[in-house]
Design an enzyme around this catalytic site. Structure first.
Site, mmCIF file in Angstrom:
data_model
loop_
_atom_site.group_PDB
_atom_site.id
_atom_site.type_symbol
_atom_site.label_atom_id
_atom_site.label_comp_id
_atom_site.label_asym_id
_atom_site.label_seq_id
_atom_site.Cartn_x
_atom_site.Cartn_y
_atom_site.Cartn_z
ATOM 1 N N SER A 1 -11.763 -8.734 -1.233
ATOM 2 C CA SER A 1 -11.053 -7.461 -1.681
ATOM 3 C C SER A 1 -10.461 -6.670 -0.868
ATOM 4 C CB SER A 1 -12.203 -6.645 -2.646
ATOM 5 O OG SER A 1 -13.019 -6.045 -1.745
ATOM 6 N N THR B 1 -12.100 -3.091 -3.629
ATOM 7 C CA THR B 1 -11.340 -2.051 -2.580
ATOM 8 C C THR B 1 -12.549 -1.414 -1.723
ATOM 9 O OG1 THR B 1 -9.363 -1.617 -3.984
ATOM 10 C CG2 THR B 1 -10.044 0.244 -2.298
ATOM 11 N N THR C 1 -7.574 -1.564 1.197
ATOM 12 C CA THR C 1 -7.717 -2.657 -0.065
ATOM 13 C C THR C 1 -6.730 -3.769 0.251
ATOM 14 O OG1 THR C 1 -7.812 -3.041 -2.274
ATOM 15 C CG2 THR C 1 -6.058 -1.809 -1.248
ATOM 16 N N ARG D 1 3.985 -5.000 -4.786
ATOM 17 C CA ARG D 1 3.261 -3.902 -5.587
ATOM 18 C C ARG D 1 2.294 -3.201 -4.768
ATOM 19 N NH1 ARG D 1 -2.481 -2.870 -6.350
ATOM 20 N NH2 ARG D 1 -2.781 -1.988 -8.539
ATOM 21 N N THR E 1 -11.907 3.012 -6.621
ATOM 22 C CA THR E 1 -11.648 1.581 -6.850
ATOM 23 C C THR E 1 -11.455 1.144 -8.241
ATOM 24 O OG1 THR E 1 -14.019 1.201 -6.884
ATOM 25 C CG2 THR E 1 -13.004 1.288 -4.492
ATOM 26 N N GLY E 2 -10.848 -0.264 -8.187
ATOM 27 C CA GLY E 2 -10.554 -0.626 -9.778
ATOM 28 C C GLY E 2 -9.009 -0.266 -9.963
#
Ligand code: ASP
Length: 379
Positions: A98, A221, A239, A249, A272-273
């Site tokens: 990640s 991340t 990340t 992106r 994170t997420g």
């Protein structure tokens, strides 16, 4: 490569600021506020700083770095040094897919990294977005903070900036990550981030498939917030972003106020997420503002997640895949929150459905670095 922000000047400045804050508190108790103070200054004011109680809080994958570097924070090291050195351990770890080396690539098979850091005593940040072939984007973010007048550099120019400062060109796509990418490309490529043209009515059936894709996709991340012995605060997030993202992106991680934020008067927060949800809620800045107005780190995190749920329900009228079959967000989002008084919290939208426990990493003088279960808003 590490250059310290700390030093005699910073320490002097910090003591002066702390002394000034003390004087201001005395003054407000004994005399009417000066007329020059704008009316918008929140009544609750800055949170009380706790010195001599160094704390780290961050994502679970920061534990290895915390174990290596927390002692230095206890010994009086600078919080930005420790946040970044902690994160560099994971950036260099090829088994964490990640972050950094071995991070999962974008849909073209290219590893594009985002990172940012912020330093409370100077209220300055630095960040890089979509940088390729650089092992430690966290250090490049720090160079942006310390060696430029800017906050964010992106893409090829961020790479050139890093190279000009002596960072090596590194191939970040490991064999393991390349195989996972190829497997996705060969079998799952209908589940990607390109949406069909806006329909007149939401395509609920198609959305169901993508909803489970959002839930199951590999994410991750690293975030670390650090409170130093002298009360200075700093944070860093790094990340490889959402796996299989559209090239170019940029997620929440390098966006100040979204993937991280700190304020020397209040505390620090990171995320994170699903980055898009965090950007749209300005997650980290929101948590810091809630703490400024008196919320504890735990309440600040949970209230911000509640806001994310409300916002997601609104977005889902046009993009139904953002909700699962229960009508709740089909993705996860995790927040790490640290008050200037040394209190910390880790909160998530969900615990994993498979019965596992989503943890965060924390290090305090009494118990050292460890993993603790996050508090989930939804079940
Ligand atoms: N927040 C990251 C991003 O959106 C991804 C993650 O943490 O899973 O890029």
């Amino acid at each position: 490569m590490t250059s310290r922000t700390s030093g005699p000047d910073r320490r002097d400045l910090l003591s002066a600021l702390a002394a000034g804050a003390g004087l201001a508190a005395c003054a407000s108790a004994q005399a009417p506020a000066p007329t020059a103070v704008p009316a918008a200054v929140p009544a609750t004011g800055p949170r009380k700083s706790r010195t001599g109680f160094p704390v780290l809080v961050g994502s679970a994958n920061a534990l290895a770095g915390m174990k290596l570097h927390y002692q230095r924070l206890l010994d009086g090291a600078d919080p930005l040094d420790i946040a970044i050195d902690t994160i560099k351990v994971t950036e260099a770890d090829p088994t964490d897919d990640s972050v950094g080396l071995g991070g999962l690539p974008n849909e073209e098979g290219v590893v594009q990294l985002d990172a940012a850091c912020m330093y409370g005593p100077r209220h300055k940040s630095g960040a890089v977005g979509c940088i390729e072939n650089i092992l430690h984007p966290s250090e490049v973010a720090r160079l942006v903070l310390e060696r430029t007048d800017h906050c964010l550099l992106v893409g090829k120019d961020a790479y050139r900036f890093a190279r000009a400062h002596g960072h090596e060109h590194v191939e970040l796509l490991t064999e393991a990550s390349r195989k996972k990418w190829m497997e996705w490309k060969e079998t799952m490529s209908t589940n990607d981030d390109r949406l069909p043209p806006p329909p007149k009515l939401p395509h609920v059936a198609a959305a169901r498939t993508r909803s489970s894709f959002l839930r199951d996709r590999v994410t991750g991340t690293i975030h670390v917030s650090a409170l130093a012995k002298d009360g200075a605060i700093a944070c860093c997030t790094s990340t490889s972003g959402m796996s299989w993202k559209i090239p170019g992106r940029v997620g929440d991680s390098p966006i100040i106020g979204s993937g991280l934020y700190c304020d020397q008067e209040v505390g620090s927060a990171g995320a994170t997420g699903r980055g898009e949800a965090c950007i749209l809620a300005q997650g980290s800045a929101t948590m810091v503002e809630l703490m400024r107005n008196g919320a504890s780190p735990l309440d600040a995190g949970l209230q911000t997640l509640e806001r994310v749920v409300r916002q997601t329900k609104r977005q889902a009228r046009w993009q139904p895949d953002l909700l699962d079959e229960r009508g709740w967000p089909s993705f996860n989002l995790v927040f790490y929150v640290l008050g200037l008084d040394g209190t910390a919290a880790g909160v998530a939208l969900y615990q994993p459905r498979d019965g596992g426990v989503l943890t965060y990493a924390v290090a305090t003088p009494d118990e050292g670095p460890r993993l603790v279960a996050t508090q989930a808003l939804l079940s």
